[in-house]
Design a protein around this motif. Structure first.
Motif, PDB file in Angstrom:
ATOM      1  N   UNK A 199     -50.688 -25.975  83.288  1.00  0.00           N
ATOM      2  CA  UNK A 199     -52.067 -25.526  83.060  1.00  0.00           C
ATOM      3  C   UNK A 199     -52.871 -25.812  84.325  1.00  0.00           C
ATOM      4  N   UNK A 200     -53.187 -24.763  85.081  1.00  0.00           N
ATOM      5  CA  UNK A 200     -53.893 -24.957  86.353  1.00  0.00           C
ATOM      6  C   UNK A 200     -55.305 -25.506  86.169  1.00  0.00           C
ATOM      7  N   UNK A 201     -55.884 -25.322  84.978  1.00  0.00           N
ATOM      8  CA  UNK A 201     -57.244 -25.825  84.766  1.00  0.00           C
ATOM      9  C   UNK A 201     -57.286 -27.349  84.682  1.00  0.00           C
ATOM     10  N   UNK A 202     -56.113 -27.983  84.533  1.00  0.00           N
ATOM     11  CA  UNK A 202     -56.074 -29.448  84.502  1.00  0.00           C
ATOM     12  C   UNK A 202     -55.745 -30.042  85.870  1.00  0.00           C
ATOM     13  N   UNK A 203     -55.648 -29.188  86.889  1.00  0.00           N
ATOM     14  CA  UNK A 203     -55.458 -29.689  88.248  1.00  0.00           C
ATOM     15  C   UNK A 203     -56.629 -30.592  88.617  1.00  0.00           C
ATOM     16  N   UNK A 204     -56.332 -31.761  89.157  1.00  0.00           N
ATOM     17  CA  UNK A 204     -57.385 -32.759  89.400  1.00  0.00           C
ATOM     18  C   UNK A 204     -58.483 -32.228  90.309  1.00  0.00           C
ATOM     19  N   UNK A 205     -58.113 -31.493  91.368  1.00  0.00           N
ATOM     20  CA  UNK A 205     -59.135 -30.992  92.292  1.00  0.00           C
ATOM     21  C   UNK A 205     -60.033 -29.959  91.614  1.00  0.00           C
ATOM     22  N   UNK A 206     -59.486 -29.175  90.671  1.00  0.00           N
ATOM     23  CA  UNK A 206     -60.302 -28.216  89.931  1.00  0.00           C
ATOM     24  C   UNK A 206     -61.273 -28.948  89.008  1.00  0.00           C
ATOM     25  N   UNK A 207     -60.764 -29.988  88.337  1.00  0.00           N
ATOM     26  CA  UNK A 207     -61.619 -30.760  87.441  1.00  0.00           C
ATOM     27  C   UNK A 207     -62.735 -31.472  88.199  1.00  0.00           C
ATOM     28  N   UNK A 208     -62.485 -31.785  89.466  1.00  0.00           N
ATOM     29  CA  UNK A 208     -63.500 -32.445  90.294  1.00  0.00           C
ATOM     30  C   UNK A 208     -64.472 -31.435  90.902  1.00  0.00           C
ATOM     31  N   UNK A 209     -64.249 -30.150  90.641  1.00  0.00           N
ATOM     32  CA  UNK A 209     -65.186 -29.128  91.092  1.00  0.00           C
ATOM     33  C   UNK A 209     -64.861 -28.492  92.419  1.00  0.00           C
ATOM     34  N   UNK A 210     -63.681 -28.781  92.983  1.00  0.00           N
ATOM     35  CA  UNK A 210     -63.319 -28.182  94.269  1.00  0.00           C
ATOM     36  C   UNK A 210     -61.813 -28.008  94.330  1.00  0.00           C
ATOM     37  N   UNK A 211     -61.347 -26.871  93.821  1.00  0.00           N
ATOM     38  CA  UNK A 211     -59.918 -26.590  93.804  1.00  0.00           C
ATOM     39  C   UNK A 211     -59.383 -26.457  95.224  1.00  0.00           C
ATOM     40  N   UNK A 212     -58.244 -27.093  95.495  1.00  0.00           N
ATOM     41  CA  UNK A 212     -57.612 -27.026  96.816  1.00  0.00           C
ATOM     42  C   UNK A 212     -56.149 -26.639  96.669  1.00  0.00           C
ATOM     43  N   UNK A 213     -55.590 -26.093  97.757  1.00  0.00           N
ATOM     44  CA  UNK A 213     -54.157 -25.760  97.737  1.00  0.00           C
ATOM     45  C   UNK A 213     -53.319 -27.006  97.556  1.00  0.00           C
ATOM     46  N   UNK A 214     -53.726 -28.103  98.198  1.00  0.00           N
ATOM     47  CA  UNK A 214     -52.986 -29.350  98.066  1.00  0.00           C
ATOM     48  C   UNK A 214     -53.012 -29.837  96.622  1.00  0.00           C
ATOM     49  N   UNK A 215     -54.179 -29.741  95.976  1.00  0.00           N
ATOM     50  CA  UNK A 215     -54.292 -30.147  94.580  1.00  0.00           C
ATOM     51  C   UNK A 215     -53.360 -29.348  93.684  1.00  0.00           C
ATOM     52  N   UNK A 216     -53.227 -28.049  93.970  1.00  0.00           N
ATOM     53  CA  UNK A 216     -52.323 -27.201  93.187  1.00  0.00           C
ATOM     54  C   UNK A 216     -50.883 -27.650  93.367  1.00  0.00           C
ATOM     55  N   UNK A 268     -54.392 -18.951  85.152  1.00  0.00           N
ATOM     56  CA  UNK A 268     -54.214 -18.504  86.533  1.00  0.00           C
ATOM     57  C   UNK A 268     -55.531 -18.074  87.166  1.00  0.00           C
ATOM     58  N   UNK A 269     -56.503 -17.713  86.327  1.00  0.00           N
ATOM     59  CA  UNK A 269     -57.777 -17.231  86.860  1.00  0.00           C
ATOM     60  C   UNK A 269     -58.555 -18.314  87.601  1.00  0.00           C
ATOM     61  N   UNK A 270     -58.205 -19.592  87.417  1.00  0.00           N
ATOM     62  CA  UNK A 270     -58.943 -20.646  88.130  1.00  0.00           C
ATOM     63  C   UNK A 270     -58.693 -20.565  89.633  1.00  0.00           C
ATOM     64  N   UNK A 271     -57.655 -19.835  90.043  1.00  0.00           N
ATOM     65  CA  UNK A 271     -57.390 -19.681  91.482  1.00  0.00           C
ATOM     66  C   UNK A 271     -58.543 -18.974  92.192  1.00  0.00           C
ATOM     67  N   UNK A 272     -59.408 -18.308  91.431  1.00  0.00           N
ATOM     68  CA  UNK A 272     -60.585 -17.690  92.031  1.00  0.00           C
ATOM     69  C   UNK A 272     -61.420 -18.723  92.779  1.00  0.00           C
ATOM     70  N   UNK A 273     -61.312 -19.981  92.336  1.00  0.00           N
ATOM     71  CA  UNK A 273     -62.102 -21.045  92.964  1.00  0.00           C
ATOM     72  C   UNK A 273     -61.645 -21.361  94.391  1.00  0.00           C
ATOM     73  N   UNK A 274     -60.507 -20.801  94.797  1.00  0.00           N
ATOM     74  CA  UNK A 274     -60.059 -21.003  96.179  1.00  0.00           C
ATOM     75  C   UNK A 274     -60.914 -20.208  97.157  1.00  0.00           C
ATOM     76  N   UNK A 275     -61.685 -19.266  96.645  1.00  0.00           N
ATOM     77  CA  UNK A 275     -62.602 -18.499  97.494  1.00  0.00           C
ATOM     78  C   UNK A 275     -61.899 -17.722  98.584  1.00  0.00           C
ATOM     79  N   UNK A 276     -62.303 -17.954  99.822  1.00  0.00           N
ATOM     80  CA  UNK A 276     -61.751 -17.216 100.954  1.00  0.00           C
ATOM     81  C   UNK A 276     -60.274 -17.541 101.205  1.00  0.00           C
ATOM     82  N   UNK A 277     -59.794 -18.645 100.637  1.00  0.00           N
ATOM     83  CA  UNK A 277     -58.395 -19.038 100.835  1.00  0.00           C
ATOM     84  C   UNK A 277     -57.460 -18.385  99.824  1.00  0.00           C
TER      85      UNK A 277
END
Length: 394
Positions: free
Chosen positions: A71-88, A175-184
């Motif tokens: 579940x990508x929505x439970x990725x720690x960086x997403x929960x902290x408000x800033x999804x990162x590739x490393x967090x994924x 999978x839609x939380x990947x939108x938070x990666x923005x330009x990346x």
């Protein structure tokens, strides 16, 4: 015997699970096909039952495959408000290791620890997470090496244990939380595709609260998207009236509708399993439910049906909330919304995109409209009772 699950239940017993035979047949035939490892996108609106369906299929295939639900929505960086590739990557790795433990592939842990120590990752440390080697990444160069290693793991898992499993199946949800990666985002999707296309015994099943018309889908699977022409899309739809009627008769025989009452029930829930289950749980039992009774019950239970949407509403900015209230009387073009709000059309780009991303509004034929009927009903109820929308809460 009443056997209806709450709408919030993400995993159902075999007795609670109902219908979806066609979707299960299609997905299992794709996942169990020999000589191919398709990439699949399962889409559908929020509350339609995608997670329940994926977990049902995973349970049925678990004995013969290395199956991992992520579940990508439970990725720690997403929960902290800033999804990162490393967090994924860290989240994927930890999910793989949990399944390793469940499969009792303990011999692999030692190989992984040795691999980390012999490869030039430049790691600051390797943590022991309950016997599982967990790398600590400290530089961008580390990330590149670690991401390649993590995404190679599913194929390695199969090769090391092909006498015990038929393949590896990864169910990657939200999978839609990947939108938070923005330009990346584009770079990440193309990197993911480059790894996936080289794996012969790994099947990826992506899922998210998006529909086939969502712009995010074209970014992924469109002709110029990262997975263009290589991703199979399976969209999950609402239940029709007959299915809902049969479901309620079987699972909750103490609910007694007359014809008008059931019509109103279906109109209120739109056949969306989350709302069907939740509303059915809250309705009065062993009494005849006509249209007026169901209508009254719907108004009474709205705060419970809309609880997740109310929480989401409270986190919106005042401008985002006002946009939604402007759409309560029907879809509008952007220039009409900006005119009613007294702002420039260009200033609405960011809030409109955000409201689409979180699935509260949708764009169709150049008109924006509310995509959550329950939110719409709750807001209208609030206004009728208090003569003001709940823009602020104490």
């Amino acid at each position: 015997m009443e056997d209806i699950a709450w709408g919030t239940d993400a995993e159902l017993t075999d007795q609670q699970f109902y219908n979806r035979e066609q979707e299960i047949t299609v997905l299992k035939s794709l996942l169990e096909s020999e000589g191919s490892s398709p990439t699949i996108m399962v889409t559908g609106i929020r509350g339609i039952g995608k997670t329940v369906l994926l977990k049902k299929i995973r349970k049925e295939l678990k004995d013969n495959y290395f199956t991992c639900y992520i579940d990508l929505s439970t990725t720690s960086s997403y929960q902290m408000g800033e999804l990162t590739e490393l967090g994924i990557m860290e989240h994927l790795y930890e999910s793989f290791m949990e399944e390793y433990q469940d499969k009792k592939f303990f011999s692999t842990f030692k190989k992984l620890s040795k691999y980390f120590k012999t490869k030039d990752f430049g790691l600051g440390d390797i943590l022991d997470a309950g016997g599982v080697p967990l790398p600590v990444v400290k530089t961008s160069d580390n990330y590149k090496k670690l991401s390649s290693f993590v995404l190679d793991l599913p194929q390695v898992i199969y090769e090391e244990h092909k006498d015990q499993i038929n393949g590896t199946i990864l169910f990657i949800d939200e999978f839609q939380v990947l939108k938070d990666l923005g330009e990346k985002l584009d770079a990440f999707l193309w990197f993911l595709r480059s790894v996936i296309q080289s794996q012969k015994n790994v099947t990826y099943v992506f899922s998210g609260s998006i529909t086939s018309s969502d712009s995010f889908i074209s970014k992924i699977a469109g002709s110029e998207g990262a997975f263009g022409g290589r991703m199979l899309n399976v969209e999950i739809h609402s239940f029709n009236k007959d299915t809902v009627s049969d479901y309620l008769k079987e699972k909750s025989p103490s609910l007694i509708f007359d014809e008008s009452g059931f019509e109103r029930f279906y109109n209120c829930t739109k056949g969306i399993p989350f709302y069907v289950n939740t509303f059915a749980k809250l309705l009065e039992k062993d009494t005849t439910l006509n249209e007026e009774k169901v209508k009254d019950e719907f108004q009474r239970t709205l705060p419970y049906l809309a609880i997740h949407l109310i929480n989401q509403w409270s986190r919106l900015t005042l401008q985002e909330q006002e946009i939604i209230t402007r759409l309560l009387n029907g879809p509008l073009r952007r220039k009409d919304i900006s005119g009613k709000m007294g702002v420039t059309s260009g200033s609405l780009s960011k809030p409109l995109n955000k409201l689409q991303d979180i699935e509260l509004i949708k764009l169709k034929e150049h008109h924006y409209g509310i995509s959550e009927p329950i939110l719409e009903a709750w807001l209208k109820k609030e206004y009728s009772e208090k003569k003001v929308y709940p823009f602020r809460s104490i």
